[in-house]
Design a protein around this motif. Structure first.
Motif, short mmCIF file in Angstrom:
data_model
loop_
_atom_site.label_atom_id
_atom_site.label_comp_id
_atom_site.label_asym_id
_atom_site.label_seq_id
_atom_site.Cartn_x
_atom_site.Cartn_y
_atom_site.Cartn_z
N LEU A 128 26.29 78.79 89.38
CA LEU A 128 26.93 77.66 89.13
C LEU A 128 28.14 77.89 90.05
CD1 LEU A 128 27.10 76.92 85.47
CD2 LEU A 128 25.68 75.74 87.33
N VAL A 129 28.40 77.05 90.98
CA VAL A 129 29.83 76.73 91.79
C VAL A 129 30.57 75.59 91.60
CG1 VAL A 129 28.45 77.98 93.81
CG2 VAL A 129 28.51 75.45 93.55
N VAL A 130 31.99 75.69 91.82
CA VAL A 130 32.79 74.74 91.53
C VAL A 130 32.86 73.91 93.01
CG1 VAL A 130 35.22 74.03 91.35
CG2 VAL A 130 34.28 75.75 89.90
N VAL A 131 32.70 72.80 93.15
CA VAL A 131 32.64 71.93 94.50
C VAL A 131 33.98 71.08 94.20
CG1 VAL A 131 31.78 70.27 95.77
CG2 VAL A 131 30.34 71.60 94.41
N GLU A 132 35.06 71.65 95.12
CA GLU A 132 36.56 71.07 94.95
C GLU A 132 36.75 69.98 95.92
OE1 GLU A 132 38.64 74.62 96.03
OE2 GLU A 132 38.59 75.41 93.88
N TYR A 133 36.52 68.93 95.31
CA TYR A 133 36.83 67.53 96.05
C TYR A 133 38.30 67.16 96.23
CZ TYR A 133 31.64 66.41 95.69
OH TYR A 133 30.46 66.41 95.71
N ASP A 134 38.63 66.32 97.10
CA ASP A 134 40.08 65.96 97.11
C ASP A 134 40.52 65.49 95.91
OD1 ASP A 134 39.92 66.76 99.96
OD2 ASP A 134 39.78 64.84 100.66
N ASP A 135 39.71 64.75 95.18
CA ASP A 135 40.29 64.21 93.83
C ASP A 135 40.05 64.95 92.49
OD1 ASP A 135 37.52 63.50 94.09
OD2 ASP A 135 38.08 61.31 93.09
N GLY A 136 39.44 66.21 92.74
CA GLY A 136 39.12 67.08 91.39
C GLY A 136 37.83 67.73 91.54
N PRO A 137 37.52 68.80 90.75
CA PRO A 137 36.34 69.45 90.82
C PRO A 137 35.00 68.81 90.17
CG PRO A 137 37.75 70.32 89.03
CD PRO A 137 38.22 68.94 89.62
N LEU A 138 33.77 69.29 90.74
CA LEU A 138 32.57 69.09 89.88
C LEU A 138 31.96 70.52 90.17
CD1 LEU A 138 31.54 65.54 91.33
CD2 LEU A 138 32.45 66.28 89.25
N PHE A 139 30.82 70.77 89.37
CA PHE A 139 30.09 71.82 89.52
C PHE A 139 28.64 71.25 89.97
CE2 PHE A 139 28.98 70.27 85.15
CZ PHE A 139 27.73 70.60 84.83
N ALA A 140 28.08 72.34 90.39
CA ALA A 140 26.51 72.37 90.88
C ALA A 140 25.89 73.90 91.02
CB ALA A 140 26.57 71.95 92.32
N ALA A 141 24.78 73.79 91.24
CA ALA A 141 24.05 75.02 91.10
C ALA A 141 23.62 75.37 92.40
CB ALA A 141 22.79 75.17 90.17
N GLN A 142 24.10 76.48 92.74
CA GLN A 142 23.70 77.12 94.30
C GLN A 142 22.38 78.18 94.27
OE1 GLN A 142 26.41 77.25 97.58
NE2 GLN A 142 26.07 79.74 97.36
N LEU A 143 21.37 77.87 94.79
CA LEU A 143 20.42 78.97 94.99
C LEU A 143 20.90 80.46 95.60
CD1 LEU A 143 18.58 76.65 94.21
CD2 LEU A 143 16.65 77.66 95.80
N LEU A 144 20.60 81.30 94.88
CA LEU A 144 21.01 82.51 95.40
C LEU A 144 19.97 83.24 96.41
CD1 LEU A 144 22.22 84.33 92.15
CD2 LEU A 144 23.80 83.50 93.91
N GLN A 145 20.56 83.77 97.51
CA GLN A 145 20.02 84.46 98.30
C GLN A 145 19.43 85.87 97.99
OE1 GLN A 145 18.82 82.62 101.15
NE2 GLN A 145 20.09 81.06 100.29
N PRO A 146 18.43 86.23 98.18
CA PRO A 146 18.01 87.78 97.84
C PRO A 146 19.09 88.90 97.82
CG PRO A 146 16.12 86.65 99.03
CD PRO A 146 17.26 85.73 99.15
N THR A 147 20.00 88.43 98.70
CA THR A 147 20.88 89.68 98.94
C THR A 147 22.17 89.46 97.91
OG1 THR A 147 21.95 88.46 100.77
CG2 THR A 147 20.71 90.16 101.45
N ASN A 148 21.98 88.17 97.20
CA ASN A 148 23.45 87.97 96.40
C ASN A 148 22.88 88.22 94.99
OD1 ASN A 148 24.72 87.15 98.69
ND2 ASN A 148 24.27 84.85 98.28
#
Length: 149
Positions: A128-148
């Motif tokens: 899960l990542v925080v997407v920081e918009y100008d007017d506040g945060p939302l969350f989303a899931a980001q696929l991990l690359q094998p190196t991460n």
């Protein structure tokens, strides 16, 4: 070293297309998200987590619910691509959404980042990542690359 409970932040230089409603109770969730933590509620009576957060336990109806920071890691359980988006999201389509099984034991629905194929995302590890918009945060899931991983 970064805490395993802290989320990575991504910057979006725009406003949220559909800002969420905040209440006196959910303000703590949005504050946690702005501090790069994903919070859920935990019941002290039955020990179960719930999301979206609630001031009571939806499993045993106890009022002994407290906030708990969760690990942002998980796996994509299911995913789909949205082609016919609602008007407010039309400029972003097509986009991927999915159901993610968090390592903490919760299953949540969220936007998927880092993929153009929802079928290929199933079974893949995410964070899960925080997407920081100008007017506040939302969350989303980001696929991990094998190196991460």
């Amino acid at each position: 070293m970064r805490s395993p409970l802290l989320m990575t932040a991504l910057r979006a230089r725009t406003s949220r297309p559909y800002p969420p409603t905040s209440s006196e109770f959910t303000a703590r969730f949005w504050q946690g998200l702005s501090e790069h933590q994903f919070l859920a509620t935990h019941c002290d009576d039955c020990g179960r987590l719930s999301f979206p957060p609630k001031p009571f336990c939806p499993h045993c109806w106890s009022r002994a619910a407290r906030w708990q920071a969760l690990s942002p890691r998980g796996v994509v359980y299911s995913a789909t691509t949205i082609h016919a988006a609602p008007q407010v999201f039309r400029s972003e389509s097509p986009y991927q959404v999915g159901i993610v099984d968090l390592d903490a034991g919760l299953r949540i629905a969220t936007r998927l980042l880092g993929t153009t194929s929802s079928a290929a995302a199933i079974g893949q590890p995410v964070e899960l990542v925080v997407v920081e918009y100008d007017d506040g945060p939302l969350f989303a899931a980001q696929l991990l690359q094998p190196t991460n991983i």
